[in-house]
Design an enzyme around this catalytic site. Structure first.
Site, mmCIF file in Angstrom:
data_model
loop_
_atom_site.group_PDB
_atom_site.id
_atom_site.type_symbol
_atom_site.label_atom_id
_atom_site.label_comp_id
_atom_site.label_asym_id
_atom_site.label_seq_id
_atom_site.Cartn_x
_atom_site.Cartn_y
_atom_site.Cartn_z
ATOM 1 N N LYS A 78 0.847 -1.187 0.000
ATOM 2 C CA LYS A 78 0.000 0.000 0.000
ATOM 3 C C LYS A 78 0.883 1.238 0.000
ATOM 4 O O LYS A 78 1.978 1.239 0.595
ATOM 5 C CB LYS A 78 -0.903 -0.027 1.236
ATOM 6 C CG LYS A 78 -2.016 1.005 1.266
ATOM 7 C CD LYS A 78 -2.922 0.777 2.467
ATOM 8 C CE LYS A 78 -4.050 1.779 2.559
ATOM 9 N NZ LYS A 78 -4.959 1.518 3.702
ATOM 10 N N SER A 153 -9.767 1.396 2.595
ATOM 11 C CA SER A 153 -8.924 2.241 1.768
ATOM 12 C C SER A 153 -7.814 1.481 1.053
ATOM 13 O O SER A 153 -7.093 2.042 0.234
ATOM 14 C CB SER A 153 -8.278 3.316 2.669
ATOM 15 O OG SER A 153 -7.471 2.691 3.666
ATOM 16 N N SER A 177 -10.249 -1.373 6.673
ATOM 17 C CA SER A 177 -9.671 -1.112 5.358
ATOM 18 C C SER A 177 -8.917 -2.273 4.735
ATOM 19 O O SER A 177 -8.469 -2.168 3.592
ATOM 20 C CB SER A 177 -8.735 0.103 5.437
ATOM 21 O OG SER A 177 -9.473 1.275 5.648
#
Length: 475
Positions: A78, A153, A177
């Site tokens: 990420k 996210s 997330s």
């Protein structure tokens, strides 16, 4: 040609060790998938230029008999994890051009294990969102349906695994997330116990809530990634020693079902039928279902949206355009701050910074922030009490399948409620994992759903045990 879309980490490990293919060949197969698919999906913001060198190093480790579980395995990161010498922007303009000067502890452990870090995955700006539509670099699309979101996210990390761009990936989970995108993309996602994985080198959102965790196609793959990255870290004083987990916390026999909470949230008929079928499957696997009550869990989302903005407003204060990242010139220093932060942050970060600053301000701190923390302790007490009656708790991961792009971006409350089943585990710090539970038909397409398994602190092995049985994985 290596079929990366169906290949698990465990299978790849056997084939790499048996010299059926090399780490470089496996990387090239992933890169071919990225070239073919990522123009539509937009899972990645960057493919690391040194990925091939990493794969070559992994092949040397394998040849020398020094391979570990993840040696030669392509893994996506990420965009909020520091990787020395590489860009990390947290999906935000305000960190435009920032190059990490050091490795996050998770990244250092992956490098030591010989994993091939293939690229940085797209995300909601500063991990604020549930759809990966709030990235300044544009939205990520669900690889199973380009009209729908992958969740957020950590949507880019989930999409990377589904599209065969990586065999595993890492995201961060502040309110769901990792688990929510895992459910919406039909894979496995783990939020570990708070403190079991170091946050050193993670660009912070909510420091008392953030946890780094893995995505994979199987529970076994997620377990392997967790085992490599967990452990105490002198650079993160919130970490705990995971080498002495209390003997798997016993065998799992009783699974708690919070039926009242489910009834209050009025799931769609097909989603409820999917969850009920999952409960029946657990019964056939030999587990005893126990009805449980979590009276304060319904306050999890409002509590979260007091605590999280407060912590975010504090953490994001460092992005002022002076030390690193994006800078916009003003007439004086104060105007520099105003212009840089006003144009550097997107709408959602600005919204949460303003809310957080308000609830921390004089006269409102006790009324909002302290009260929210008191409710958080009551939620945790609920879970501790329930775990005297059951070994694992099961809920749906989400209230429905992946929703269409743009359908909730103008309704922040609807977006926030995407976390209704996941956020309580971040309040309590307890581990939780989403596993695929089948599909529902939406406009003629079969879209995945997931069930969430929650365990007491340090109870990841309970999650792995139940998850493997549920998915029919062999040990």
């Amino acid at each position: 040609m290596i079929d990366v879309t169906t290949l698990s980490i465990a299978e790849a490990r056997k084939k790499l060790d048996a010299k059926e293919f090399t780490a470089v060949e496996l990387l090239l197969a992933c890169l071919a998938n990225i070239k073919a698919k990522d123009a539509d999906v937009h899972a990645f913001l960057e493919i690391y230029a040194d990925a091939k060198k990493q794969a070559e190093r992994a092949d040397v480790m394998i040849a020398e008999g020094k391979a570990t579980t993840l040696t030669g395995i392509p893994v996506a990161l990420k965009d909020n994890m520091c990787f020395e010498g590489h860009t990390a922007t947290a999906g935000s303009k305000v960190l435009e051009g920032f190059v990490a000067p050091y490795d996050a502890t998770v990244v250092a452990k992956l490098k030591e294990a010989g994993a091939v870090l293939i690229g940085r995955a797209n995300m909601d700006e500063f991990a604020m969102g549930s759809s990966t539509e709030h990235s300044v670099y544009g939205p990520t699309k669900n690889p199973l349906d380009f009209e729908r979101v992958p969740g957020g996210s950590s949507g880019g990390s989930a999409a990377a695994v589904v599209m065969g761009a990586a065999l595993g990936s890492f995201g961060s989970d502040t309110g769901g997330s990792i688990r929510q995108p895992a459910a919406l993309c039909g894979i496995v996602g783990l939020k570990p116990t708070y403190g079991s994985v170091s946050r050193h080198g993670l660009i912070a959102l909510g420091s008392s809530l953030d946890v780094i965790g893995p995505f994979g196609k199987t529970v076994g793959d997620v377990e392997a990634m967790f085992q490599v990255t967990k452990g105490k870290d002198a650079m993160d004083l919130t970490t705990v020693d995971t080498t002495d987990y209390p003997s798997v916390l016993g065998d799992v026999k009783r699974i708690g079902v919070p039926r009242t909470f489910l009834d209050e949230n009025k799931l769609r008929d097909d989603v409820r039928a999917n969850f009920d079928a999952a409960l029946e499957k657990l019964k056939t696997l030999g587990y005893t279902l126990v009805d449980i009550e979590l009276p304060y869990v319904k306050y999890s989302v409002p509590t979260y949206y007091v605590i999280l903005p407060a912590e975010a407003s504090s953490n994001l204060a460092r992005f002022d355009g002076v030390k690193y990242g994006y800078h916009e010139e003003g007439g004086d220093l104060i105007e520099d701050y105003f212009k840089t932060r006003g144009t550097g942050f997107g709408l959602e970060p600005r919204r949460r910074i303003m809310i957080g600053t308000y609830v921390l301000s004089s006269g409102y701190y006790d009324a909002y922030y302290n009260k929210a923390n008191a409710v958080r302790r009551m939620i945790t007490k609920d879970f501790n009490t329930v775990f005297e009656k059951c070994d694992v708790i099961v809920t749906p991961t989400t209230a429905g399948p992946a929703f269409k792009l743009g359908s909730k971006t103008n309704d922040p409350v609807a977006m926030y409620l995407e976390d209704i089943f996941t956020v309580s585990s971040n309040h309590t710090g307890m581990p939780a994992m989403s596993v695929p539970s089948g599909t529902v038909n939406e406009e003629g397409k079969e879209l995945p759903l997931g069930v969430q398994l929650i365990a007491p602190h340090m109870g990841e092995n309970r999650l792995f045990s139940v998850g493997k049985k549920f998915l029919g994985e062999t040990e």
